[in-house]
Design a protein around this motif. Structure first.
Motif, mmCIF file in Angstrom:
data_model
loop_
_atom_site.group_PDB
_atom_site.id
_atom_site.type_symbol
_atom_site.label_atom_id
_atom_site.label_comp_id
_atom_site.label_asym_id
_atom_site.label_seq_id
_atom_site.Cartn_x
_atom_site.Cartn_y
_atom_site.Cartn_z
ATOM 1 N N CYS A 1 -3.781 6.587 3.552
ATOM 2 C CA CYS A 1 -3.491 5.495 4.478
ATOM 3 C C CYS A 1 -2.012 5.467 4.853
ATOM 4 O O CYS A 1 -1.656 5.155 5.991
ATOM 5 C CB CYS A 1 -3.906 4.163 3.857
ATOM 6 N N THR A 2 -1.141 5.803 3.917
ATOM 7 C CA THR A 2 0.288 5.865 4.220
ATOM 8 C C THR A 2 0.586 6.931 5.260
ATOM 9 O O THR A 2 1.365 6.722 6.198
ATOM 10 C CB THR A 2 1.091 6.141 2.939
ATOM 11 N N LEU A 3 -0.055 8.085 5.116
ATOM 12 C CA LEU A 3 0.132 9.150 6.107
ATOM 13 C C LEU A 3 -0.391 8.731 7.481
ATOM 14 O O LEU A 3 0.233 9.018 8.509
ATOM 15 C CB LEU A 3 -0.575 10.420 5.633
ATOM 16 N N VAL A 4 -1.537 8.035 7.501
ATOM 17 C CA VAL A 4 -2.090 7.573 8.771
ATOM 18 C C VAL A 4 -1.176 6.530 9.412
ATOM 19 O O VAL A 4 -0.910 6.567 10.630
ATOM 20 C CB VAL A 4 -3.505 7.000 8.569
ATOM 21 N N VAL A 5 -0.671 5.594 8.605
ATOM 22 C CA VAL A 5 0.240 4.577 9.130
ATOM 23 C C VAL A 5 1.497 5.225 9.699
ATOM 24 O O VAL A 5 1.984 4.846 10.773
ATOM 25 C CB VAL A 5 0.602 3.563 8.020
ATOM 26 N N ALA A 6 2.028 6.216 8.998
ATOM 27 C CA ALA A 6 3.215 6.910 9.490
ATOM 28 C C ALA A 6 2.936 7.631 10.802
ATOM 29 O O ALA A 6 3.746 7.580 11.741
ATOM 30 C CB ALA A 6 3.717 7.895 8.431
ATOM 31 N N LEU B 1 0.831 -1.212 0.000
ATOM 32 C CA LEU B 1 0.000 0.000 0.000
ATOM 33 C C LEU B 1 0.860 1.254 0.000
ATOM 34 O O LEU B 1 0.593 2.205 -0.749
ATOM 35 C CB LEU B 1 -0.921 -0.024 1.211
ATOM 36 N N MET B 2 1.909 1.275 0.818
ATOM 37 C CA MET B 2 2.765 2.451 0.891
ATOM 38 C C MET B 2 3.532 2.669 -0.407
ATOM 39 O O MET B 2 3.712 3.804 -0.851
ATOM 40 C CB MET B 2 3.723 2.312 2.077
ATOM 41 N N VAL B 3 3.985 1.581 -1.022
ATOM 42 C CA VAL B 3 4.708 1.720 -2.301
ATOM 43 C C VAL B 3 3.782 2.257 -3.383
ATOM 44 O O VAL B 3 4.136 3.183 -4.130
ATOM 45 C CB VAL B 3 5.310 0.361 -2.717
ATOM 46 N N TYR B 4 2.558 1.732 -3.457
ATOM 47 C CA TYR B 4 1.629 2.169 -4.501
ATOM 48 C C TYR B 4 1.041 3.550 -4.216
ATOM 49 O O TYR B 4 0.380 4.114 -5.077
ATOM 50 C CB TYR B 4 0.504 1.145 -4.664
ATOM 51 N N SER B 5 1.285 4.097 -3.036
ATOM 52 C CA SER B 5 0.863 5.479 -2.810
ATOM 53 C C SER B 5 1.719 6.457 -3.606
ATOM 54 O O SER B 5 1.324 7.612 -3.800
ATOM 55 C CB SER B 5 0.960 5.805 -1.317
#
Length: 271
Positions: free
Chosen positions: A240-245, A30-34
């Motif tokens: 979602c990447t920002l939330v995970v971070a 998910l983070m890579v495809y962001s």
């Protein structure tokens, strides 16, 4: 006696690798495809920050993120105050009447399904004719996270030598002053860890917020869920990447605060 050394066998290594891959590989993808430049989620089109820019120009998403942040800060603060007081009551009042009932009611959200908690809070707000919005979500998240704060703070209180506070009172301090001057600094790392844990749980909650929110007050998880039902957009990956971070930073901070609390507990423990 023969000393038996633990060997990290290839089977253990493979099991650990598969377990970590099962847990974290979807998040990594998910983070890579962001950073994917293509509009199609499953087609790689090169590296780009396009969808992060799209998020920061999406007013609805920004409003939902701001709503989630305000709710998380307010509910975590309220839960920290109430959970700390509850932990003190359980740790210092071992024999007061109703302790078992109070403890059971406090820790009920730990084992109760979130659907039941959310539905019961919804019925409460409907019965009291409360307008659903920021404050109802904040109250619901405070109810959910207060028990987690109480667990963290109570475990820290059990490792403190009560004779330190008693000595301060023998020297003339009032009980409240002795608590603020002696006990509170010792449990402060646990209080901070509880706040960070409550903040994380509030920021990620979807089920309870969906029951207690109202028109115009959707949180970020609710907004993301509503967008995903219509199809996954690359912008969702960026959000979602920002939330995970953000959650990862909070968890690391909570872990460091917890370690600091345990170290201070060992130094404050009686010899």
């Amino acid at each position: 006696m023969a000393r038996h050394t633990r060997r990290f066998s290839p089977f253990n290594a493979i099991s650990l690798a598969l377990g970590l891959a099962f847990l974290y590989l979807p998040i990594v993808i998910l983070m890579v495809y962001s950073f994917n430049a293509s509009r199609l989620v499953t087609v790689w089109g090169g590296w780009s920050l396009r969808w992060y820019a799209e998020f920061f120009h999406d007013r609805a998403m920004l409003d939902a993120a701001w709503m989630s942040l305000r709710v998380a800060v307010a509910s975590a603060t309220a839960a920290t105050v109430l959970g700390t007081l509850a932990a003190i009551a359980l740790s210092r009042g071992e024999s007061f009447r109703g302790r078992t009932l109070f403890s059971g009611m406090l820790y009920a959200p730990l084992v109760m399904p979130e659907v039941i908690t959310g539905l019961s809070l919804l019925l409460l707000f409907v019965a009291t004719a409360a307008e659903r919005g920021f404050w109802t979500v904040t109250i619901a998240h405070t109810t959910l996270t207060m028990c987690f704060v109480a667990v963290v703070v109570q475990s820290r209180l059990r490792g403190i030598d009560r004779s330190l506070e008693e000595a301060a009172m023998d020297l003339g301090c009032a009980p409240a002053h002795a608590f603020v001057a002696v006990t509170l600094p010792l449990i402060l790392p646990a209080v901070i860890a509880g706040w960070l844990l409550a903040f994380t749980l509030s920021l990620d909650d979807l089920v309870i917020a969906s029951f207690t929110t109202g028109p115009g007050s959707a949180t970020l998880p609710i907004r993301i869920y509503s967008e995903v039902r219509l199809g996954v957009k690359p912008e969702i990956n960026a959000i979602c990447t920002l939330v995970v971070a953000a959650v990862a930073v909070v968890i690391v901070a909570a872990s460091l605060a917890s370690k600091l609390s345990s170290r201070e507990g060992e130094s404050a423990a009686p010899l």
